[in-house]
Design a protein around this motif. Structure first.
Motif, PDB file in Angstrom:
ATOM      1  N   LEU A 206       0.808  -1.214   0.000  1.00 13.14           N
ATOM      2  CA  LEU A 206       0.000   0.000   0.000  1.00 13.14           C
ATOM      3  C   LEU A 206       0.843   1.265   0.000  1.00 13.14           C
ATOM      4  O   LEU A 206       0.452   2.275  -0.604  1.00 13.14           O
ATOM      5  CB  LEU A 206      -0.917  -0.012   1.235  1.00 13.14           C
ATOM      6  N   PHE A 207       2.033   1.220   0.610  1.00 13.05           N
ATOM      7  CA  PHE A 207       2.752   2.465   0.847  1.00 13.05           C
ATOM      8  C   PHE A 207       4.039   2.651   0.030  1.00 13.05           C
ATOM      9  O   PHE A 207       4.520   3.775  -0.080  1.00 13.05           O
ATOM     10  CB  PHE A 207       3.108   2.578   2.336  1.00 13.05           C
ATOM     11  N   TYR A 208       4.609   1.590  -0.546  1.00 10.01           N
ATOM     12  CA  TYR A 208       5.934   1.724  -1.158  1.00 10.01           C
ATOM     13  C   TYR A 208       6.061   0.975  -2.476  1.00 10.01           C
ATOM     14  O   TYR A 208       5.387  -0.043  -2.700  1.00 10.01           O
ATOM     15  CB  TYR A 208       7.027   1.198  -0.209  1.00 10.01           C
ATOM     16  N   ASN A 209       6.947   1.487  -3.322  1.00  8.67           N
ATOM     17  CA  ASN A 209       7.482   0.768  -4.472  1.00  8.67           C
ATOM     18  C   ASN A 209       8.970   0.542  -4.229  1.00  8.67           C
ATOM     19  O   ASN A 209       9.636   1.374  -3.611  1.00  8.67           O
ATOM     20  CB  ASN A 209       7.308   1.550  -5.768  1.00  8.67           C
ATOM     21  N   ILE A 210       9.481  -0.578  -4.721  1.00 11.22           N
ATOM     22  CA  ILE A 210      10.918  -0.852  -4.684  1.00 11.22           C
ATOM     23  C   ILE A 210      11.438  -0.846  -6.119  1.00 11.22           C
ATOM     24  O   ILE A 210      10.848  -1.493  -7.000  1.00 11.22           O
ATOM     25  CB  ILE A 210      11.216  -2.197  -4.008  1.00 11.22           C
ATOM     26  N   GLU A 211      12.524  -0.121  -6.359  1.00  2.00           N
ATOM     27  CA  GLU A 211      13.096  -0.021  -7.691  1.00  2.00           C
ATOM     28  C   GLU A 211      14.608  -0.238  -7.621  1.00  2.00           C
ATOM     29  O   GLU A 211      15.235   0.027  -6.597  1.00  2.00           O
ATOM     30  CB  GLU A 211      12.806   1.358  -8.305  1.00  2.00           C
ATOM     31  N   ALA A 212      15.170  -0.707  -8.731  1.00  2.00           N
ATOM     32  CA  ALA A 212      16.624  -0.835  -8.841  1.00  2.00           C
ATOM     33  C   ALA A 212      17.012  -0.618 -10.297  1.00  2.00           C
ATOM     34  O   ALA A 212      16.356  -1.143 -11.207  1.00  2.00           O
ATOM     35  CB  ALA A 212      17.116  -2.189  -8.355  1.00  2.00           C
ATOM     36  N   GLY A 213      18.065   0.161 -10.519  1.00  2.00           N
ATOM     37  CA  GLY A 213      18.541   0.375 -11.879  1.00  2.00           C
ATOM     38  C   GLY A 213      19.143  -0.878 -12.458  1.00  2.00           C
ATOM     39  O   GLY A 213      19.057  -1.132 -13.659  1.00  2.00           O
ATOM     40  N   SER A 214      19.757  -1.689 -11.610  1.00  2.00           N
ATOM     41  CA  SER A 214      20.355  -2.946 -12.060  1.00  2.00           C
ATOM     42  C   SER A 214      20.410  -3.920 -10.898  1.00  2.00           C
ATOM     43  O   SER A 214      20.444  -3.524  -9.732  1.00  2.00           O
ATOM     44  CB  SER A 214      21.766  -2.717 -12.613  1.00  2.00           C
ATOM     45  N   LEU A 215      20.431  -5.201 -11.246  1.00  2.44           N
ATOM     46  CA  LEU A 215      20.543  -6.254 -10.242  1.00  2.44           C
ATOM     47  C   LEU A 215      21.391  -7.366 -10.835  1.00  2.44           C
ATOM     48  O   LEU A 215      21.125  -7.847 -11.935  1.00  2.44           O
ATOM     49  CB  LEU A 215      19.163  -6.786  -9.857  1.00  2.44           C
ATOM     50  N   LYS A 216      22.431  -7.760 -10.097  1.00  2.17           N
ATOM     51  CA  LYS A 216      23.279  -8.871 -10.518  1.00  2.17           C
ATOM     52  C   LYS A 216      23.414  -9.839  -9.355  1.00  2.17           C
ATOM     53  O   LYS A 216      23.661  -9.419  -8.224  1.00  2.17           O
ATOM     54  CB  LYS A 216      24.660  -8.371 -10.941  1.00  2.17           C
ATOM     55  N   ALA A 217      23.268 -11.122  -9.650  1.00  3.49           N
ATOM     56  CA  ALA A 217      23.331 -12.118  -8.583  1.00  3.49           C
ATOM     57  C   ALA A 217      23.973 -13.395  -9.112  1.00  3.49           C
ATOM     58  O   ALA A 217      23.795 -13.766 -10.274  1.00  3.49           O
ATOM     59  CB  ALA A 217      21.936 -12.425  -8.047  1.00  3.49           C
ATOM     60  N   THR A 218      24.744 -14.032  -8.237  1.00  7.12           N
ATOM     61  CA  THR A 218      25.243 -15.380  -8.485  1.00  7.12           C
ATOM     62  C   THR A 218      24.895 -16.214  -7.259  1.00  7.12           C
ATOM     63  O   THR A 218      24.256 -15.717  -6.324  1.00  7.12           O
ATOM     64  CB  THR A 218      26.762 -15.397  -8.720  1.00  7.12           C
ATOM     65  N   ASP A 219      25.343 -17.458  -7.238  1.00  7.93           N
ATOM     66  CA  ASP A 219      25.063 -18.287  -6.077  1.00  7.93           C
ATOM     67  C   ASP A 219      25.837 -17.833  -4.850  1.00  7.93           C
ATOM     68  O   ASP A 219      25.569 -18.298  -3.740  1.00  7.93           O
ATOM     69  CB  ASP A 219      25.359 -19.757  -6.381  1.00  7.93           C
ATOM     70  N   THR A 220      26.802 -16.883  -5.006  1.00  5.71           N
ATOM     71  CA  THR A 220      27.571 -16.406  -3.848  1.00  5.71           C
ATOM     72  C   THR A 220      27.594 -14.893  -3.707  1.00  5.71           C
ATOM     73  O   THR A 220      28.266 -14.385  -2.808  1.00  5.71           O
ATOM     74  CB  THR A 220      29.036 -16.893  -3.936  1.00  5.71           C
ATOM     75  N   SER A 221      26.894 -14.140  -4.554  1.00  6.89           N
ATOM     76  CA  SER A 221      26.976 -12.680  -4.461  1.00  6.89           C
ATOM     77  C   SER A 221      25.688 -12.026  -4.948  1.00  6.89           C
ATOM     78  O   SER A 221      24.913 -12.635  -5.696  1.00  6.89           O
ATOM     79  CB  SER A 221      28.159 -12.150  -5.279  1.00  6.89           C
ATOM     80  N   LEU A 222      25.504 -10.779  -4.513  1.00  6.40           N
ATOM     81  CA  LEU A 222      24.354  -9.980  -4.938  1.00  6.40           C
ATOM     82  C   LEU A 222      24.779  -8.527  -4.974  1.00  6.40           C
ATOM     83  O   LEU A 222      25.359  -8.023  -4.010  1.00  6.40           O
ATOM     84  CB  LEU A 222      23.177 -10.161  -3.972  1.00  6.40           C
ATOM     85  N   VAL A 223      24.487  -7.838  -6.095  1.00  6.02           N
ATOM     86  CA  VAL A 223      24.779  -6.409  -6.212  1.00  6.02           C
ATOM     87  C   VAL A 223      23.556  -5.726  -6.813  1.00  6.02           C
ATOM     88  O   VAL A 223      23.116  -6.073  -7.915  1.00  6.02           O
ATOM     89  CB  VAL A 223      26.008  -6.133  -7.105  1.00  6.02           C
TER      90      VAL A 223
END
Length: 519
Positions: A206-223
């Motif tokens: 109801l109150f928020y949106n979540i946005e990201a310009g980019s997302l990168k993930a592997t089995d051991t990392s997240l950016v």
């Protein structure tokens, strides 16, 4: 010559036979593939395509301009379920025996180019197992899945986007599915994966949106790059929608990175472990309107929050780099909000652990260096132990060279008072728990004066101001004035309110005469 002629004729015959077999098998595969999908009753999708190209020499086939839609909804006027359009599906390293004998596609690699996936609202809850994994593993099994140039949209009942991402790239290798694995929390096994996308959007309620310009993930990392938690309402709209006092958050971060992460399930218990998490250039604005009613619910301290987590969390170190944190509080909309700011904020948080799956725990420590109100250097050290049932903690702070005028944006809206002068040195040790706190407070200051305003906050109350300045000790005679402070906690308030009241009481006891300050 006759022998050479016979050899050439034999090779020619073999070549013609090979071509015939190739065409025959290609024809068989082209006929077999559609029948596999149609015959599989557990496969809930209809698949159509423009062209099927079979290359048996290379052990591969490719499907062009494919479309996938739910079987039960093809004739429905309103779309419901998962719909997919794909430029190309390439299947490499096909096992022909498995295809012929078991009507199953077993391949080394599946490459899906430019899939456009739309998930329409459905009454049945989507699950990875039922809607993605189980239908496909009955028909096709592969060691490697690769997706390039994909787009994804999940729509709500009004066909508004609930989740959206563009330019999706995904690779999953050493995939294994069997009758035992499918019953587990993660219904497939794999060696590693990589995922990336941009323009990520999520409707978080109801109150928020979540946005990201980019997302990168592997089995051991997240950016995550250009992360945003964006309010949907203005401050006034938000205040009118909540029944009790609630903070409104507006958060941005240039990047959030998690390194060398390890996560999964032990039986039914989730575990998330990482040695390092970095939040770079965070801007966090926390706003609270005082117009809604107070929330009388007891507020948990951070040690209790961690202690009550239902999964195994182990974050060895969390770093905040060059952050800006603002807290604003507004009594009513006829007055401006009081704002406290912490800029050039660097923090190191060690040992953020939940007790799940562990015995003894080290202390959680938080070390902060920043500028208070954009000008005064502030250092804070905070420590607590998650397993301590009394939720005891210690906060040690040191603030230097702040002009008291810098605090006026807080004191005037909230207390109808402004001050002038210099607080040269402020030091405190705050020992608290869930019930009360005690500690020491010391301050050195010069030429401190106070002005009290009338109720409207516009005109000075000259008489009260004059009396106040007579009572205030204008300077500390070039020395730290120290006092012992004890206060009880208001359990419906946060730990930061607890700390503020401690500092406020310390100022009162050091700056005002004993008869007023109680020193």
């Amino acid at each position: 010559m006759r022998i050479l002629k016979k050899i050439l004729i034999a090779f020619a015959i073999l070549f013609i036979v090979a071509i015939a077999i190739n065409f025959g098998l290609a024809w068989y595969v082209k006929k077999k593939l559609p029948s596999i999908l149609k015959a599989e009753t557990n496969f809930p999708y209809n698949v159509n395509y423009k062209d099927l190209d079979v290359n048996l020499w290379g052990g591969s086939f490719s499907i062009k301009d494919a479309a996938l839609a739910p079987k039960e909804n093809m004739e429905a006027a309103t779309k419901n379920g998962v719909f997919v359009k794909v430029n190309t599906i390439a299947v490499n390293g096909v096992n022909l025996w498995q295809l012929y004998r078991y009507s199953r596609i077993l391949a080394d690699e599946v490459v899906i180019e430019k899939p456009d996936v739309i998930m329409y609202h459905t009454k049945k809850k989507y699950t990875i197992e039922d809607d993605v994994q189980r239908p496909f593993h009955q028909v096709i099994r592969t060691g490697k899945l690769k997706i390039t140039g994909g787009s994804f949209r999940m729509l709500d009942s009004l066909h508004n986007p609930q989740l959206r991402a563009s330019n999706i790239a995904f690779t999953l290798t050493n995939i294994r599915v069997d009758s035992i694995i499918v019953k587990e929390n993660i219904p497939i096994r794999y060696r590693d994966y990589s995922f990336s996308c941009d323009s990520l959007y999520y409707n978080a309620g109801l109150f928020y949106n979540i946005e990201a310009g980019s997302l990168k993930a592997t089995d051991t990392s997240l950016v995550a790059g250009k992360f945003r938690l964006v309010p949907k309402q203005t401050r006034k709209q938000f205040s009118g929608m909540v029944a009790k006092e609630v903070d409104q958050f507006n958060i941005k971060a240039d990047s959030i990175s998690v390194n060398n992460a390890d996560w999964g399930f032990v039986h039914d218990t989730l575990y998330v472990h990482t040695p390092r998490m970095v939040l770079n250039k965070v801007y966090a604005n926390i706003y609270r309107s005082k117009e809604p009613k107070d929330d009388p619910v007891r507020k948990k301290l951070y040690s209790e929050m961690l202690r009550n987590l239902g999964f195994d969390l182990k974050a060895d170190k969390i770093l905040f780099k060059n952050a800006t944190i603002e807290y604003e509080e507004q009594l009513n909309f006829s007055k401006p909000a009081a704002k406290v700011s912490f800029s050039k904020f660097y923090a190191t948080v060690n040992n953020v652990y939940s007790p799940v799956g562990k015995g003894k725990l080290p202390d959680t420590t938080i070390d902060v260096q920043c500028l208070f109100m954009k000008s005064a250097p502030l250092k804070v050290s905070w420590s607590f132990n998650t397993l301590d049932a009394s939720d005891s903690f210690t906060i040690i702070g040191h603030l230097q060279n702040i002009r008291s005028e810098e605090v006026n944006p807080v004191s005037k809206p909230l207390m109808n008072a402004t001050t002038s002068g210099i607080l040269k040195d402020v030091r405190f040790t705050f020992n608290g728990n869930r019930d009360r706190a005690s500690g020491t407070f010391a301050v050195e200051y010069d030429d401190l004066k106070v002005d009290i305003y009338k109720k409207d906050g516009k005109k000075k109350n000259k008489l009260i101001s004059a009396v106040g300045n007579l009572l205030v000790k204008n300077d500390s005679d070039d020395r730290l004035k120290k006092t012992d402070v004890k206060i009880d906690r208001k359990k419906d308030k946060s730990v930061f309110n607890f700390l503020w009241r401690f500092v406020q009481q310390g100022l009162k006891q050091t700056v005002l005469p004993k008869i007023v300050g109680g020193d």
